[in-house]
Design a protein around this motif. Structure first.
Motif, PDB file in Angstrom:
ATOM      1  N   GLN A 169     -52.764 -16.676  49.408  1.00 55.07           N
ATOM      2  CA  GLN A 169     -51.919 -15.487  49.324  1.00 55.07           C
ATOM      3  C   GLN A 169     -52.458 -14.373  50.219  1.00 55.07           C
ATOM      4  O   GLN A 169     -53.096 -13.437  49.749  1.00 55.07           O
ATOM      5  N   VAL A 170     -52.213 -14.495  51.506  1.00 56.20           N
ATOM      6  CA  VAL A 170     -52.622 -13.431  52.423  1.00 56.20           C
ATOM      7  C   VAL A 170     -51.576 -12.326  52.351  1.00 56.20           C
ATOM      8  O   VAL A 170     -50.414 -12.533  52.696  1.00 56.20           O
ATOM      9  N   LYS A 171     -52.021 -11.147  51.924  1.00 59.20           N
ATOM     10  CA  LYS A 171     -51.099 -10.032  51.714  1.00 59.20           C
ATOM     11  C   LYS A 171     -51.057  -9.061  52.877  1.00 59.20           C
ATOM     12  O   LYS A 171     -50.058  -8.367  53.071  1.00 59.20           O
ATOM     13  N   GLY A 172     -52.174  -8.981  53.633  1.00 59.77           N
ATOM     14  CA  GLY A 172     -52.166  -8.011  54.713  1.00 59.77           C
ATOM     15  C   GLY A 172     -53.435  -8.043  55.523  1.00 59.77           C
ATOM     16  O   GLY A 172     -54.381  -8.784  55.229  1.00 59.77           O
ATOM     17  N   ALA A 173     -53.437  -7.221  56.577  1.00 59.18           N
ATOM     18  CA  ALA A 173     -54.601  -7.139  57.462  1.00 59.18           C
ATOM     19  C   ALA A 173     -54.670  -5.750  58.071  1.00 59.18           C
ATOM     20  O   ALA A 173     -53.637  -5.147  58.403  1.00 59.18           O
ATOM     21  N   VAL A 174     -55.895  -5.251  58.207  1.00 62.21           N
ATOM     22  CA  VAL A 174     -56.158  -3.995  58.907  1.00 62.21           C
ATOM     23  C   VAL A 174     -56.895  -4.352  60.182  1.00 62.21           C
ATOM     24  O   VAL A 174     -58.008  -4.875  60.139  1.00 62.21           O
ATOM     25  N   LEU A 175     -56.274  -4.090  61.317  1.00 59.38           N
ATOM     26  CA  LEU A 175     -56.820  -4.445  62.625  1.00 59.38           C
ATOM     27  C   LEU A 175     -57.323  -3.170  63.284  1.00 59.38           C
ATOM     28  O   LEU A 175     -56.536  -2.299  63.655  1.00 59.38           O
ATOM     29  N   ILE A 176     -58.647  -3.061  63.421  1.00 55.52           N
ATOM     30  CA  ILE A 176     -59.279  -1.833  63.904  1.00 55.52           C
ATOM     31  C   ILE A 176     -59.662  -2.011  65.372  1.00 55.52           C
ATOM     32  O   ILE A 176     -60.428  -2.907  65.711  1.00 55.52           O
ATOM     33  N   SER A 177     -59.096  -1.164  66.228  1.00 52.63           N
ATOM     34  CA  SER A 177     -59.336  -1.257  67.674  1.00 52.63           C
ATOM     35  C   SER A 177     -59.193  -2.697  68.158  1.00 52.63           C
ATOM     36  O   SER A 177     -60.079  -3.222  68.854  1.00 52.63           O
ATOM     37  N   PRO A 178     -58.103  -3.373  67.840  1.00 54.87           N
ATOM     38  CA  PRO A 178     -58.024  -4.813  68.104  1.00 54.87           C
ATOM     39  C   PRO A 178     -57.763  -5.147  69.560  1.00 54.87           C
ATOM     40  O   PRO A 178     -57.122  -4.401  70.302  1.00 54.87           O
ATOM     41  N   ALA A 179     -58.284  -6.299  69.961  1.00 59.08           N
ATOM     42  CA  ALA A 179     -57.954  -6.909  71.257  1.00 59.08           C
ATOM     43  C   ALA A 179     -56.938  -8.004  70.958  1.00 59.08           C
ATOM     44  O   ALA A 179     -57.308  -9.104  70.561  1.00 59.08           O
ATOM     45  N   LEU A 180     -55.656  -7.717  71.126  1.00 56.50           N
ATOM     46  CA  LEU A 180     -54.610  -8.645  70.706  1.00 56.50           C
ATOM     47  C   LEU A 180     -54.175  -9.587  71.820  1.00 56.50           C
ATOM     48  O   LEU A 180     -53.906 -10.760  71.573  1.00 56.50           O
ATOM     49  N   GLU A 181     -54.091  -9.088  73.048  1.00 58.59           N
ATOM     50  CA  GLU A 181     -53.703  -9.916  74.188  1.00 58.59           C
ATOM     51  C   GLU A 181     -54.637  -9.565  75.348  1.00 58.59           C
ATOM     52  O   GLU A 181     -54.557  -8.484  75.920  1.00 58.59           O
ATOM     53  N   PHE A 182     -55.522 -10.493  75.687  1.00 55.97           N
ATOM     54  CA  PHE A 182     -56.539 -10.191  76.685  1.00 55.97           C
ATOM     55  C   PHE A 182     -55.950  -9.988  78.076  1.00 55.97           C
ATOM     56  O   PHE A 182     -56.545  -9.312  78.916  1.00 55.97           O
ATOM     57  N   SER A 183     -54.795 -10.557  78.353  1.00 55.78           N
ATOM     58  CA  SER A 183     -54.183 -10.363  79.666  1.00 55.78           C
ATOM     59  C   SER A 183     -53.802  -8.908  79.887  1.00 55.78           C
ATOM     60  O   SER A 183     -53.849  -8.402  81.011  1.00 55.78           O
ATOM     61  N   VAL A 184     -53.423  -8.214  78.800  1.00 55.83           N
ATOM     62  CA  VAL A 184     -53.014  -6.815  78.921  1.00 55.83           C
ATOM     63  C   VAL A 184     -54.228  -5.891  78.876  1.00 55.83           C
ATOM     64  O   VAL A 184     -54.146  -4.740  79.307  1.00 55.83           O
ATOM     65  N   LEU A 185     -55.332  -6.374  78.362  1.00 54.52           N
ATOM     66  CA  LEU A 185     -56.551  -5.565  78.317  1.00 54.52           C
ATOM     67  C   LEU A 185     -57.364  -5.686  79.603  1.00 54.52           C
ATOM     68  O   LEU A 185     -57.829  -4.693  80.149  1.00 54.52           O
ATOM     69  N   ARG A 186     -57.540  -6.906  80.077  1.00 58.65           N
ATOM     70  CA  ARG A 186     -58.433  -7.130  81.214  1.00 58.65           C
ATOM     71  C   ARG A 186     -57.722  -6.974  82.551  1.00 58.65           C
ATOM     72  O   ARG A 186     -58.114  -6.184  83.386  1.00 58.65           O
ATOM     73  N   GLY A 187     -56.668  -7.747  82.739  1.00 62.20           N
ATOM     74  CA  GLY A 187     -55.902  -7.641  83.969  1.00 62.20           C
ATOM     75  C   GLY A 187     -56.729  -7.905  85.214  1.00 62.20           C
ATOM     76  O   GLY A 187     -57.838  -8.417  85.168  1.00 62.20           O
ATOM     77  N   ASP A 188     -56.174  -7.556  86.363  1.00 62.62           N
ATOM     78  CA  ASP A 188     -56.862  -7.639  87.646  1.00 62.62           C
ATOM     79  C   ASP A 188     -56.150  -6.695  88.608  1.00 62.62           C
ATOM     80  O   ASP A 188     -55.295  -5.899  88.195  1.00 62.62           O
ATOM     81  N   ASP A 189     -56.486  -6.762  89.878  1.00 64.29           N
ATOM     82  CA  ASP A 189     -55.921  -5.816  90.849  1.00 64.29           C
ATOM     83  C   ASP A 189     -54.417  -5.943  91.003  1.00 64.29           C
ATOM     84  O   ASP A 189     -53.761  -5.020  91.500  1.00 64.29           O
ATOM     85  N   ARG A 190     -53.850  -7.048  90.618  1.00 69.17           N
ATOM     86  CA  ARG A 190     -52.413  -7.246  90.784  1.00 69.17           C
ATOM     87  C   ARG A 190     -51.650  -7.196  89.458  1.00 69.17           C
ATOM     88  O   ARG A 190     -50.433  -7.390  89.454  1.00 69.17           O
ATOM     89  N   MET A 191     -52.349  -6.936  88.383  1.00 69.68           N
ATOM     90  CA  MET A 191     -51.675  -6.746  87.093  1.00 69.68           C
ATOM     91  C   MET A 191     -51.642  -5.252  86.804  1.00 69.68           C
ATOM     92  O   MET A 191     -52.678  -4.627  86.535  1.00 69.68           O
ATOM     93  N   LEU A 192     -50.499  -4.658  86.905  1.00 70.93           N
ATOM     94  CA  LEU A 192     -50.359  -3.207  86.919  1.00 70.93           C
ATOM     95  C   LEU A 192     -50.228  -2.585  85.535  1.00 70.93           C
ATOM     96  O   LEU A 192     -50.612  -1.431  85.336  1.00 70.93           O
ATOM     97  N   LEU A 193     -49.690  -3.332  84.585  1.00 71.02           N
ATOM     98  CA  LEU A 193     -49.448  -2.759  83.262  1.00 71.02           C
ATOM     99  C   LEU A 193     -50.725  -2.264  82.588  1.00 71.02           C
ATOM    100  O   LEU A 193     -50.733  -1.151  82.035  1.00 71.02           O
ATOM    101  N   PRO A 194     -51.827  -3.027  82.600  1.00 70.90           N
ATOM    102  CA  PRO A 194     -53.045  -2.509  81.966  1.00 70.90           C
ATOM    103  C   PRO A 194     -53.489  -1.175  82.555  1.00 70.90           C
ATOM    104  O   PRO A 194     -53.954  -0.292  81.825  1.00 70.90           O
ATOM    105  N   LEU A 195     -53.342  -1.013  83.857  1.00 73.68           N
ATOM    106  CA  LEU A 195     -53.744   0.232  84.507  1.00 73.68           C
ATOM    107  C   LEU A 195     -52.936   1.410  83.988  1.00 73.68           C
ATOM    108  O   LEU A 195     -53.472   2.503  83.756  1.00 73.68           O
ATOM    109  N   SER A 196     -51.654   1.213  83.783  1.00 76.12           N
ATOM    110  CA  SER A 196     -50.824   2.322  83.295  1.00 76.12           C
ATOM    111  C   SER A 196     -51.092   2.615  81.816  1.00 76.12           C
ATOM    112  O   SER A 196     -51.079   3.768  81.393  1.00 76.12           O
ATOM    113  N   LEU A 197     -51.375   1.571  81.022  1.00 76.05           N
ATOM    114  CA  LEU A 197     -51.595   1.774  79.594  1.00 76.05           C
ATOM    115  C   LEU A 197     -52.977   2.351  79.286  1.00 76.05           C
ATOM    116  O   LEU A 197     -53.224   2.805  78.175  1.00 76.05           O
TER     117      LEU A 197
END
Length: 497
Positions: free
Chosen positions: A221-249
């Motif tokens: 019976q998992v009722k919930g979760a508290v995610l503190i400063s989570p890393a949910l999608e590493f592609s959006v966190l790390r990125g590279d020179d050609r991935m622009l969305l992380p830079l804007s966020l």
């Protein structure tokens, strides 16, 4: 007659003789070796916290649980500290930090547990002299707590150490092992029907999502979760020179850091709404247009970040977190912490970009000995093993692939959607710090907005507090996080003790 009697005795005794060794084998504990034998048995102690009507008694258990390998041997012993309060149908919350390679002492002695280290108002260092005190913002009022140190962290050890620990160093390996731990703890303590919650920080937030889906699939019976400063999608966190969305966020957290440094700890963050809008529109279009000079964008970035115009122009209107951290106070020989962009430290060798991180490193130098002393002196778990707060070798050996043919960026959003589909009532709170440059809050806001709606599923809450990656090092943010989490548990039907 005698032969018949012997035959009868043989028929009666032979099943017993055959089954006796099997029973003995089943009762034999899993084999242990090496450092595993140096870990003591569980220690149970009684404590109280609070005054007057809020005074409550709780039981603390500091101990280990075994994880079995494919041979039926103990592959690792996982150290944990559990706090329980007598009460009907109390939920159980399993807590862990991230890294990978971080022990749970950060959340244990910094935020959720009954004892806490107090930090300076900006969360940059512990108050001197260093000592533990009762935590006025503990979570025991609404949930039991189990703090877990994955193999290779804290007092958790594998056998043999190097080869054995690598059996747990990977996205799925780790999630499977921690899920097994939760099942084993609930089974051994007669809590298999208890409401289950998960709380994880950074990679621990990523881990919590994967575990929630696995635990729900197994019928818990998992009722919930508290995610503190989570890393949910590493592609959006790390990125590279050609991935622009992380830079804007990244920009809103950079701006929040500048606003706080310029305006003080109570600086207004009202201007962040303009920054957030600019980041997703004008700035993103500018980045998509390539390396082209836009004086209006450069001027806006200078106003939002506090960096000189010429530095931003040399970077073609692209402000990365590392650039901001190293250049913002370079003239005074200081650099900002990625873990809280409003806190700085001197740089001893500017040309090599080497410096002592004023948040992570200072916290580590205090939390490790404090946790070791607390476990030994107050909880009675005595061992000569070192407490590994940060095992940096783990991250370097981590397998981020979720399948043999799928290496690289790992993500948790698909599993989050699976978990919300299995339990539409699942309560999720995502908590961030405004000045966190490691996992910027705008990333989670964007990712949640990109989730396809699930009919009847509870909405995901995103809250942002003053402070950085460990925003709970600031007493006010720790209290707000506790209150928001208590509301989530109440919405999930948690009863008070």
């Amino acid at each position: 007659m005698k032969s018949r009697l012997l035959l009868l005795l043989a028929c009666v005794l032979s099943p017993l003789l055959l089954t006796a060794p099997l029973h003995a084998q089943a009762a034999k504990p899993p084999a242990e070796s090496g450092l595993l034998t140096a870990l003591p048995g569980d220690s149970i102690s009684e404590h109280t916290i609070g005054e007057g009507a809020e005074r409550m008694s709780y039981t603390a258990t500091a101990g280990t649980l075994p994880l079995l390998n494919g041979k039926g041997e103990t592959g690792a012993k996982v150290f944990y500290v559990a706090y329980t309060v007598r009460g009907a149908e109390r939920p159980v919350t399993f807590v862990f930090n991230g890294g990978p390679g971080a022990a749970s002492a950060f959340l244990h002695l910094g935020a959720l547990g009954p004892r806490v280290l107090n930090f300076t108002p900006n969360g940059g260092a512990t108050v001197e002299p260093v000592r533990l005190a009762d935590n006025p913002d503990h979570w025991l009022a609404f949930t039991d707590l189990v703090f877990i140190d994955p193999p290779g962290t804290g007092y958790s050890r594998a056998a043999p150490p190097e080869e054995g620990e690598k059996a747990y160093y990977g996205v799925d390996k780790d999630a499977d092992a921690m899920t097994d731990f939760v099942r084993l703890y609930l089974t051994r303590n007669g809590r298999s029907l208890a409401p289950v919650y998960l709380a994880g920080e950074s990679y621990g937030g990523f881990r919590a999502v994967l575990m929630a889906e696995r635990l729900l699939s197994s019928g818990l019976q998992v009722k919930g979760a508290v995610l503190i400063s989570p890393a949910l999608e590493f592609s959006v966190l790390r990125g590279d020179d050609r991935m622009l969305l992380p830079l804007s966020l990244d920009l809103p957290s950079i701006a929040a850091s500048h606003f706080e440094i310029a305006g003080g700890p109570d600086a207004s963050f009202e201007g962040l709404r303009e920054v957030e809008e600019f980041a997703r529109t004008t700035y993103l279009l500018h980045l998509a247009a390539g390396y082209k000079r836009d004086d209006a964008v450069i001027a806006a970035l200078a106003r939002f970040t506090g960096l000189p115009l010429d530095i931003i122009a040399r970077q073609h209107g692209r402000v990365r977190t590392r650039l901001f951290s190293l250049e913002y106070q370079k003239a005074t020989g200081r650099a900002l912490s990625p873990y809280d962009g409003s806190v700085s430290a001197p740089i001893p060798r500017p040309g090599e970009n080497v410096y002592f991180d004023p948040i992570l490193e200072k916290a580590a130098t205090v939390l490790a000995p404090a946790m070791s002393a607390y476990v030994r002196d107050e909880l009675g778990f005595k061992t000569d093993l070192p407490y590994w707060l940060l095992n940096r070798d783990i991250a370097g050996n981590w397998d981020f692939g979720t399948k043999p043919n799928r290496q690289g960026y790992a993500g948790a959003l698909d599993k989050l959607q699976d978990a919300r589909t299995q339990n539409p009532a699942l309560k999720i709170l995502i908590a961030h710090g405004y000045t966190d440059l490691v996992t910027p809050y705008a990333v989670s806001q964007f990712l949640v907005e990109q989730l396809e709606p699930i009919e009847t599923a509870a909405p995901i809450g995103v809250r942002v507090y003053r402070g950085g990656h460990m925003m709970y090092f600031r007493a006010g943010s720790r209290r707000e996080l506790r209150n928001d989490s208590a509301a989530l548990y109440a919405a999930g039907g948690a009863s008070k003790p």
